[in-house]
Structure formats: structure tokens, C-alpha cells
Design an enzyme around this catalytic site. Structure first.
Site, short mmCIF file in Angstrom:
data_model
loop_
_atom_site.label_atom_id
_atom_site.label_comp_id
_atom_site.label_asym_id
_atom_site.label_seq_id
_atom_site.Cartn_x
_atom_site.Cartn_y
_atom_site.Cartn_z
N SER A 218 4.33 -1.91 10.16
CA SER A 218 5.80 -1.94 10.21
C SER A 218 6.40 -3.27 9.78
O SER A 218 7.39 -3.71 10.37
CB SER A 218 6.28 -1.51 11.60
OG SER A 218 5.87 -0.18 11.88
N GLU B 227 -6.31 4.77 8.63
CA GLU B 227 -6.17 6.19 8.24
C GLU B 227 -7.49 6.72 7.68
O GLU B 227 -7.85 7.87 7.90
CB GLU B 227 -5.02 6.34 7.21
CG GLU B 227 -3.68 6.19 7.91
CD GLU B 227 -2.57 5.61 7.06
OE1 GLU B 227 -2.65 5.63 5.83
OE2 GLU B 227 -1.58 5.12 7.66
N GLU C 17 -4.43 -4.89 11.44
CA GLU C 17 -3.45 -3.81 11.46
C GLU C 17 -3.58 -3.03 12.77
O GLU C 17 -4.36 -2.06 12.85
CB GLU C 17 -3.70 -2.86 10.29
CG GLU C 17 -3.51 -3.51 8.95
CD GLU C 17 -2.95 -2.51 7.93
OE1 GLU C 17 -1.93 -2.83 7.33
OE2 GLU C 17 -3.51 -1.42 7.80
N HIS D 191 -9.18 1.06 6.11
CA HIS D 191 -7.84 1.30 6.67
C HIS D 191 -7.96 2.29 7.83
O HIS D 191 -8.80 3.21 7.78
CB HIS D 191 -6.92 1.86 5.58
CG HIS D 191 -5.48 1.90 6.01
ND1 HIS D 191 -5.00 2.89 6.83
CD2 HIS D 191 -4.46 1.06 5.77
CE1 HIS D 191 -3.71 2.65 7.07
NE2 HIS D 191 -3.37 1.54 6.44
N ASN E 28 0.86 -1.19 0.00
CA ASN E 28 0.00 0.00 0.00
C ASN E 28 0.89 1.24 0.00
O ASN E 28 1.50 1.57 1.02
CB ASN E 28 -0.89 -0.05 1.26
CG ASN E 28 -1.65 1.25 1.50
OD1 ASN E 28 -1.77 2.09 0.60
ND2 ASN E 28 -2.16 1.41 2.72
N LYS F 40 0.03 4.26 -0.08
CA LYS F 40 -0.61 5.45 0.51
C LYS F 40 -0.45 6.63 -0.45
O LYS F 40 -0.43 6.40 -1.66
CB LYS F 40 -0.05 5.73 1.91
CG LYS F 40 -0.10 4.46 2.77
CD LYS F 40 0.19 4.67 4.21
CE LYS F 40 0.09 3.33 4.93
NZ LYS F 40 0.30 3.43 6.36
N GLY G 143 3.34 2.49 10.65
CA GLY G 143 4.26 3.60 10.38
C GLY G 143 5.08 4.03 11.58
O GLY G 143 5.70 5.10 11.55
P1 PGA Z 1 3.43 0.49 7.53
O1 PGA Z 1 1.90 0.64 7.06
O2 PGA Z 1 3.95 -0.79 6.91
O3 PGA Z 1 4.12 1.71 6.98
O4 PGA Z 1 3.44 0.43 9.01
C1 PGA Z 1 1.05 -0.47 7.04
C2 PGA Z 1 -0.32 -0.08 6.56
O5 PGA Z 1 -0.79 1.01 6.90
O6 PGA Z 1 -0.97 -0.85 5.82
#
Ligand code: PGA
Length: 249
Positions: free
Chosen positions: A213, A97, A167, A95, A9, A11, A173
Site C-alpha cells: 500500500s 501471491e 512486504e 511474492h 509491479n 500484477k 492491496g
Molecule cells: P500494493 O502491492 O502496493 O497494491 O499493496 C504491493 C505488492 O504486492 O508488491
């Protein structure tokens, strides 16, 4: 056995030129990987190009979001229907976010999952707890409720067309990964909920991904867990060598 899925992803990252360069590298490095399903999920602007680029390869294309209505006055939204029409296979739904920044509710997400399936897309439905919930010992019960709300009113047949991603919000992140044992514990709980909601044969076959992560150096251990059938990768999917390292871990 559920399919093993390695999804990247992006983003809201990469310029148009960077996206094209990455697609080229991805095709060369992972275009023939068939034991695992490699999925690239770029920003909406680059999706059509990605579909053209990967059409004769094993790589699948995903979208980061799709609307819960087919068409109409929804400025800025993308309908799932033309996404499917141009060859998109997956769509991320719910997600954290989208939930936190854009205030999407479980109800919105439930509608998006249903419509995506109807249009022939496979939703990657994300669930995850906050750090406060984890510290209060509520992670398992919260995830079970969130999953049930997002899959409400769906038949076993519909549920069979989903992928679930665990997640934990505190791991996204941040460089903090859930330990493989903690991730497995929640993914096993997700599998139990799927057994409650769907037929046994269906629940066994659904891919459950872990995200938060994931890097080349921890992907192998995560992918070895019994109830983890893939990873949803953010930051480490932006660079070809780290994404390749994860895909082949
Ligand atoms: P990240 O994001 O690997 O940067 O932690 C994972 C995600 O949001 O799917």
C-alpha cells in the site's frame, strides 16, 4: 550507499493497448530519472515490448516471476535465460501471491533466486509476515528465518546480486501501510541477517525495499528510513501520476 529503487509491479493488470499507452507516458515522465532506479514490472506478455521501449532510457524492466529450471517440460513457465537475453534486469521472486496462491515454497524460491542470479537477472526477493504472525509478536523472527531459507547455500558474492523486499502480507492491496517505524524495524532486522550471511561490505550495499500500500502521500516518509532503500509498488504503479509521485517523493 545502496541504490534507491522504485519498482512498479502491475500484477495481472492492463490490456495490451493500456500497456503501450502507459509505457509511452512512463518514458516521457520518468525516462530521464537517474538518481533513482525506476523499474516497470508488467505481465510477461508485455515484457519484450517494454525492453524495446525503454532500451535507450534510464528505466529498467522486470519480470514478475521466472522458473527455477532453464528449459524443459514446464508448461506455462518462463525461463530466466531468455528474459535476460531480451534485456530484463530484475525478477520478483517469492511474492506472497506466488507463495499463497501458487504454493511456492522457500525451497522453490531459493532455487529461483540462485538461477536468476546465474542468468544475470537481479532477483527482488520478497519476504513478509501474516497479520497473525505480527499480532503474535513473531514478525521479526519469522522474517529472519524466511530470509535465511530463501538465501540458503548462497555465497556472499551471490547475495550481493540480490535486492530484498519486505512486504507484510496484511499491507498488500489493503490500503493498510506498515508505519514507517514498523517497516524500518523489520528492514533493520533484514540488514542484520544480511550481515550474518554475507560480508560486511556486501550487506551494507544491498537495497532493501518496502512494499504494501505504498502511495504518493506515504512514499516520502518510508523512503526516509535508514534501512529502506526503495519501494515495491502494486496498485499505485498502475496510474502514471501516482507512480510518478512515488518515484519523485
Ligand atoms: P500494493 O502491492 O502496493 O497494491 O499493496 C504491493 C505488492 O504486492 O508488491
Amino acid at each position: 550507499m545502496p541504490k534507491t529503487i522504485i519498482a512498479g509491479n502491475w500484477k495481472m493488470n492492463k490490456s495490451a493497448q493500456e500497456a503501450l499507452t502507459f509505457f509511452e507516458a512512463l518514458k516521457t515522465e520518468l525516462g530521464e530519472v537517474t538518481e533513482r532506479e525506476v523499474v516497470v514490472i508488467p505481465p510477461t506478455l508485455f515484457i519484450w515490448e517494454a525492453c524495446q521501449h525503454f532500451q535507450d532510457t534510464a528505466i529498467k524492466v522486470g519480470a514478475q516471476n521466472a522458473a527455477y529450471e532453464m528449459s524443459g517440460a514446464f508448461t506455462g513457465e518462463t525461463s530466466p535465460s531468455p528474459l535476460a537475453e531480451i534485456g530484463v534486469a530484475y525478477v520478483i521472486v517469492g511474492h506472497s501471491e506466488r507463495r499463497q496462491i501458487f504454493k511456492e515454497s522457500d525451497e522453490d524460491i531459493n532455487k529461483k533466486v540462485k538461477l536468476a542470479i546465474k542468468e544475470g537477472l537481479t532477483p527482488i526477493l520478497c519476504v513478509g509476515e501474516t497479520l497473525e504472525q505480527r499480532e503474535a509478536g513473531e514478525a521479526k523472527s519469522f522474517i529472519a528465518e524466511q530470509l535465511k531459507a530463501c538465501l540458503a547455500g548462497m555465497s556472499s558474492e551471490e547475495i550481493s546480486k540480490t535486492v530484498i523486499a519486505y512486504e507484510p502480507i496484511w499491507a498488500i492491496g489493503t490500503g493498510k501501510t506498515a508505519s514507517s517505524a514498523d517497516a524500518e524495524e523489520i528492514c533493520a532486522e533484514i540488514r542484520d541477517v544480511l550481515f550474518e550471511l554475507a560480508d560486511e561490505a556486501v550487506a551494507k550495499e544491498i537495497s532493501i525495499l518496502y512494499g504494501g500500500s505504498v502511495k504518493a502521500n506515504n512514499a516520502g516518509e518510508i523512503l526516509n528510513q535508514e534501512n529502506i532503500n526503495g519501494v515495491l509498488v502494486g496498485g499505485a504503479s498502475l496510474e502514471i501520476n501516482s507512480f510518478k509521485g512515488i518515484a519523485l517523493a
